[in-house]
Enzyme design. Structure first.
Site, short mmCIF file in Angstrom:
data_model
loop_
_atom_site.label_atom_id
_atom_site.label_comp_id
_atom_site.label_asym_id
_atom_site.label_seq_id
_atom_site.Cartn_x
_atom_site.Cartn_y
_atom_site.Cartn_z
N HIS A 192 -42.53 -18.28 -11.03
CA HIS A 192 -42.09 -17.36 -12.08
C HIS A 192 -42.64 -17.70 -13.44
O HIS A 192 -42.88 -16.82 -14.27
CB HIS A 192 -40.56 -17.25 -12.07
N ASP A 456 -43.16 -12.39 -2.57
CA ASP A 456 -42.27 -12.95 -1.56
C ASP A 456 -42.73 -12.60 -0.16
O ASP A 456 -42.62 -13.42 0.75
CB ASP A 456 -40.83 -12.46 -1.78
C1 PEP Z 1 -42.28 -9.95 -5.36
O1 PEP Z 1 -41.64 -10.73 -4.64
O2 PEP Z 1 -43.45 -9.59 -5.12
C2 PEP Z 1 -41.67 -9.42 -6.59
C3 PEP Z 1 -42.25 -8.49 -7.30
O3 PEP Z 1 -40.51 -9.96 -6.95
P1 PEP Z 1 -40.38 -11.37 -7.69
O4 PEP Z 1 -41.76 -11.85 -8.02
O5 PEP Z 1 -39.53 -11.12 -8.88
O6 PEP Z 1 -39.72 -12.21 -6.64
MG MG Z 2 -39.54 -11.05 -4.91
#
Ligand code: PEP
Ligand code: MG
Length: 584
Positions: A192, A456
């Site tokens: 993140h 994910d």
């Molecule tokens: C993902 O998992 O691709 C997504 C957009 O959600 P995050 O990155 O917030 O987990």
């Molecule tokens: Mg995600």
């Protein structure tokens, strides 16, 4: 003059761009301890007592927030920490040693508590290992309070932050000090912190292994977020070459500016909407400036990062309303809190396996009060009918139907109080767990739209931690299993009439875009900074050719083959200007 290379360290290119500035080494709460002797025992014991009281006060506050937001059961860990602080045996051992050995309390606390952490971290039991971090936390808290230090929350302006690991809150917090770049020892492309750096348009290189050892405070460093390298104290030649690159980059920006107001469609007229992901409210200006056609993902959990606690209904309502008003008449998709996993929880649960633990919709459905506050805030902000609601981490149909039931319940409660909202608010889901991908047809038929979360999805499909740079080679967006899964999701969802978008980082990869459009996605949601370049790519391509490209990729057996095929396509079909842009 020879080009120097021994001052270059390589990592993972996490956020594009180039930054040249002085280094700021950010170390987290590593307290140095000496074993100085004391002369006044009473004073030392008094200091210890004050530090313990302050630590307890801090923990009680965290505990009460935890109980309030997550319930007694989940908050128990902090209760346990408070109990350790009250442990009479530990306390009397520390006090007696201060009296007998006449050493500063820091030394005795460090020595005594470390005995526990050493035993626990040597255990084969994962649970015990985890608990050792708890004890370590307590120790650091007491040590910090003994030194009467506060947490560092501000840094000098205009620096490049060098640190071992960056948390999402550090990333946001430091951005306020106009940080020029990030370089970290650990971390992966989809951590993140990396996503936030991209959103904030701050060049970043992660996974450098020993940046904090090799770089000293005040060194001049270049962060090359295109090639994933950091140059320490560049020589004249290196500096001149990067200054030239910086100039070129601003020329490219001008080039992209020219197409800002042109439609996002292929040469043969297929429209692919370009939406923006919003992580922090300060990105809004940039989103509007780059002419996003709406917001495809608001990571509301980031609001929690900004506000340091779950904002109440009124505060959330104001925030959502503000975003909706600014993007109006375009639409904003607000995703309910995706807390847990690699994202910061209001409390640290020390789950043995957080990525597979209590996160996203699981946490929300277990905490209906918290969930309903957010749903109501979203509904209240939706009166101009340009808000959609999206559910994260969906793995089963129950999670969809139960969430929809709660949404209906909230609607009834608002109606009963005469509060206005969009009665037909669109509800959608993230498809980011393999079970949801397999069940795409059934799940999509329950909702208005789906958005593919590749960050994910790839992690769970390939069993590769998205934030772990040791396995970043195995984190492959062009793995045939990923490509075939994407095809299945898009095809199956579309059969139900659902609108299909992608908001994972793959959507912003210039080499992936031709494939994604060929697979039939209706829209891409990317960091605002990526919009102009992606639009330029879309406008250079023919949809018919992209469909054939996708069909070819689907038959391939290895990541190498697909990746090579897409790179070849890119090099032959896309104008030189774009190639130059990507190569920096
Ligand atoms: C993902 O998992 O691709 C997504 C957009 O959600 P995050 O990155 O917030 O987990
Ligand atoms: Mg995600």
């Amino acid at each position: 003059m020879e080009t120097k290379t021994d001052n270059i360290i390589k990592g993972i290119a996490a956020a594009p761009g180039i930054a040249i500035a002085k280094a700021f080494i950010y170390e987290k709460e590593r307290e140095s301890i000496n074993d100085d002797s004391i002369t006044n025992v009473d004073e030392a014991l008094q200091n210890l007592e004050t530090a313990l009281a302050q630590s307890k006060k801090e923990l009680r506050k965290i505990f009460s927030v935890a109980v309030d937001k997550l319930g007694e059961k989940r908050a128990a860990i902090f209760d346990a920490q408070i109990m350790i602080l009250d442990d009479p045996i530990l306390l009397s051992t520390i006090q007696n040693r201060i009296r007998i050995e006449m050493k500063v309390p820091e030394f005795v606390v460090e020595d005594e508590i470390s005995k526990y952490t050493r035993i626990m971290s040597a255990s084969n039991e994962p649970y015990m290992k985890e608990r050792s971090h708890d004890i370590e936390d307590i120790k650091n808290r007491i040590l910090r309070n003994l030194k009467k230090k506060k947490l560092k929350s501000r840094i000098t302006n205009d620096v490049i932050v060098i640190t071992s690991n960056l948390s999402p809150s550090d990333t946001v917090l430091f951005a306020r000090s106009n940080v020029k770049g990030y370089a970290t020892d650990f971390g992966g492309l989809t951590s993140h912190a990396a996503i936030l750096a991209r959103s904030l348009n701050i060049p970043a290189v992660v996974g450098l292994h020993d940046a904090t050892n090799k770089i000293k405070d005040g060194d001049v460093v270049i962060v090359d977020g295109f090639f994933g390298q950091v140059i320490i104290n560049p020589d004249e030649k290196q500096l001149a070459s990067y200054q030239e690159k910086l100039e070129k980059l601003s020329e490219h920006d001008e080039e992209l500016n020219k197409i800002k107001d042109l439609p996002s469609q292929t040469l043969d007229g297929r429209e692919v909407k370009l939406l923006a992901n919003l992580d922090v409210s300060s990105e809004m200006d940039f989103i509007l400036h780059n002419r996003a056609q709406g917001i495809g993902l608001v990571r509301t959990e980031q609001l929690f990062e900004e506000y340091e606690e779950f904002p109440d209904e009124e505060k959330q309502y104001q925030i959502y309303k503000n975003i909706a008003e600014q993007i109006y008449p375009d639409t904003v998709i607000i995703r309910t809190f995706d807390i847990g996993g690699d994202k910061v929880l209001p409390v640290d649960l020390h789950e043995p396996n957080p990525m597979l633990g209590w996160r996203g919709i699981r946490l929300l459905l277990d905490s209906p009060d918290l969930f309903k506050v957010q749903i109501k805030a979203i509904l209240r902000a939706s009166s101009h009918k340009n808000i959609k609601l999206m559910l994260p981490m969906i793995a089963s149909i129950y999670e969809i139907t139960e969430s929809k039931r709660l949404i209906e319940e909230c609607k009834k409660e608002l109606s009963a109080n005469g509060i206005n909202y969009d009665k037909n608010i669109g509800v959608g889901i993230m498809i980011e767990i393999p079970s949801a991908a397999v069940m795409a047809k059934e799940f999509a038929s329950e909702v208005e739209f789906v958005s593919i979360g590749t960050n994910d999805l790839i992690q769970y499909l390939l069993a590769v931690d998205r934030g772990n740079d040791i396995v970043s080679k195995q984190y492959q967006e062009f793995h045939p299993a990923v490509v075939r899964t994407l095809k299945h999701i898009i095809k199956a969802s579309k059969e139900t009439g659902a609108y299909v978008s992608m908001c994972g980082e793959m959507a912003a990869d210039p080499f992936a875009v031709p494939l994604l459009i060929g697979l039939g996605l209706d829209s891409l949601s990317v960091s605002a900074s990526a919009i102009p370049l992606i639009k330029k790519i879309i406008r250079s391509l023919n949809y018919k050719e992209l469909q054939s490209l996708a069909d070819e990729c689907i038959t391939m057996k290895s990541e190498k083959e697909i990746s090579q095929h897409l790179h070849n396509f890119f090099n032959t079909k896309i104008q030189d200007i774009i190639k130059k842009l990507i190569r920096g």
